[in-house]
Scaffold this motif. Structure first.
Motif, PDB file in Angstrom:
ATOM      1  N   LEU A  21      -3.656   1.503   7.652  1.00 22.58           N
ATOM      2  CA  LEU A  21      -3.637   0.079   7.296  1.00 22.58           C
ATOM      3  C   LEU A  21      -4.965  -0.354   6.685  1.00 22.58           C
ATOM      4  O   LEU A  21      -4.988  -1.131   5.723  1.00 22.58           O
ATOM      5  N   SER A  22      -6.062   0.133   7.235  1.00 26.16           N
ATOM      6  CA  SER A  22      -7.383  -0.277   6.747  1.00 26.16           C
ATOM      7  C   SER A  22      -7.662   0.225   5.335  1.00 26.16           C
ATOM      8  O   SER A  22      -8.535  -0.307   4.646  1.00 26.16           O
ATOM      9  N   LYS A  23      -6.929   1.219   4.874  1.00 26.65           N
ATOM     10  CA  LYS A  23      -7.140   1.803   3.549  1.00 26.65           C
ATOM     11  C   LYS A  23      -6.269   1.157   2.473  1.00 26.65           C
ATOM     12  O   LYS A  23      -6.450   1.437   1.298  1.00 26.65           O
ATOM     13  N   LEU A  24      -5.296   0.337   2.882  1.00 29.19           N
ATOM     14  CA  LEU A  24      -4.314  -0.180   1.931  1.00 29.19           C
ATOM     15  C   LEU A  24      -4.614  -1.601   1.475  1.00 29.19           C
ATOM     16  O   LEU A  24      -5.165  -2.402   2.222  1.00 29.19           O
ATOM     17  N   ALA A  31       4.069  -3.515   3.357  1.00 32.88           N
ATOM     18  CA  ALA A  31       5.198  -2.582   3.333  1.00 32.88           C
ATOM     19  C   ALA A  31       5.103  -1.575   4.481  1.00 32.88           C
ATOM     20  O   ALA A  31       6.110  -1.253   5.120  1.00 32.88           O
ATOM     21  N   LEU A  32       3.887  -1.084   4.753  1.00 30.55           N
ATOM     22  CA  LEU A  32       3.711  -0.144   5.872  1.00 30.55           C
ATOM     23  C   LEU A  32       3.996  -0.830   7.201  1.00 30.55           C
ATOM     24  O   LEU A  32       4.636  -0.242   8.082  1.00 30.55           O
ATOM     25  N   ILE A  33       3.540  -2.057   7.366  1.00 31.13           N
ATOM     26  CA  ILE A  33       3.804  -2.795   8.612  1.00 31.13           C
ATOM     27  C   ILE A  33       5.310  -2.921   8.833  1.00 31.13           C
ATOM     28  O   ILE A  33       5.807  -2.658   9.932  1.00 31.13           O
ATOM     29  N   GLU A  34       6.043  -3.285   7.788  1.00 35.48           N
ATOM     30  CA  GLU A  34       7.501  -3.407   7.909  1.00 35.48           C
ATOM     31  C   GLU A  34       8.142  -2.054   8.197  1.00 35.48           C
ATOM     32  O   GLU A  34       9.048  -1.951   9.018  1.00 35.48           O
ATOM     33  N   SER A  35       7.661  -1.030   7.522  1.00 35.20           N
ATOM     34  CA  SER A  35       8.176   0.317   7.738  1.00 35.20           C
ATOM     35  C   SER A  35       7.963   0.766   9.180  1.00 35.20           C
ATOM     36  O   SER A  35       8.855   1.331   9.818  1.00 35.20           O
ATOM     37  N   GLN A  36       6.766   0.497   9.715  1.00 36.90           N
ATOM     38  CA  GLN A  36       6.466   0.894  11.091  1.00 36.90           C
ATOM     39  C   GLN A  36       7.315   0.110  12.083  1.00 36.90           C
ATOM     40  O   GLN A  36       7.775   0.664  13.081  1.00 36.90           O
ATOM     41  N   LYS A  37       7.527  -1.170  11.820  1.00 34.01           N
ATOM     42  CA  LYS A  37       8.394  -1.974  12.701  1.00 34.01           C
ATOM     43  C   LYS A  37       9.803  -1.402  12.716  1.00 34.01           C
ATOM     44  O   LYS A  37      10.427  -1.287  13.772  1.00 34.01           O
ATOM     45  N   GLU A  38      10.296  -1.042  11.524  1.00 27.67           N
ATOM     46  CA  GLU A  38      11.642  -0.459  11.421  1.00 27.67           C
ATOM     47  C   GLU A  38      11.709   0.870  12.154  1.00 27.67           C
ATOM     48  O   GLU A  38      12.671   1.163  12.857  1.00 27.67           O
TER      49      GLU A  38
END
Length: 102
Positions: A21-24, A31-38
């Protein structure tokens, strides 16, 4: 024993997720946050399904819980390695928290 390894992989998962997350930038981060939640929802629902269907009614006998623990560990390990691959693609770095003691 499986729960020990599950805990190690879970810590690795949380660490690489935060580093990634810190690199994006904003959009990929969202998008990664949503992907991880899913992924987390899938992980929890799959575990709940197996518990209700096969564990609670002793369908798998006494080895059922051991099998479930192994599956949970492997699912977390696979997601962790996937995130490590993303991190490696971004900046060529891979750092594990866990260091074995020889």
């Amino acid at each position: 024993m499986e729960s020990k390894y599950t805990e190690i992989w879970d810590k690795e998962l949380n660490q690489i997720y935060k580093k990634l997350l810190s690199k994006l930038d904003r959009e990929p981060k969202e998008a990664l946050i949503e992907s991880q939640k899913e992924w987390l929802q899938y992980h929890l629902r799959e575990t709940e399904f197996v518990e209700k269907t096969f564990i609670n009614n002793s369908y798998l006998g006494t080895q059922g819980l051991v099998s479930l623990d192994t599956v949970i560990k492997e699912r977390i390990r696979e997601r962790t390695m996937q995130l490590f691959e993303y991190r490696y693609l971004l900046d060529g770095e891979v750092e594990f928290l866990y260091q074995s003691i020889k």
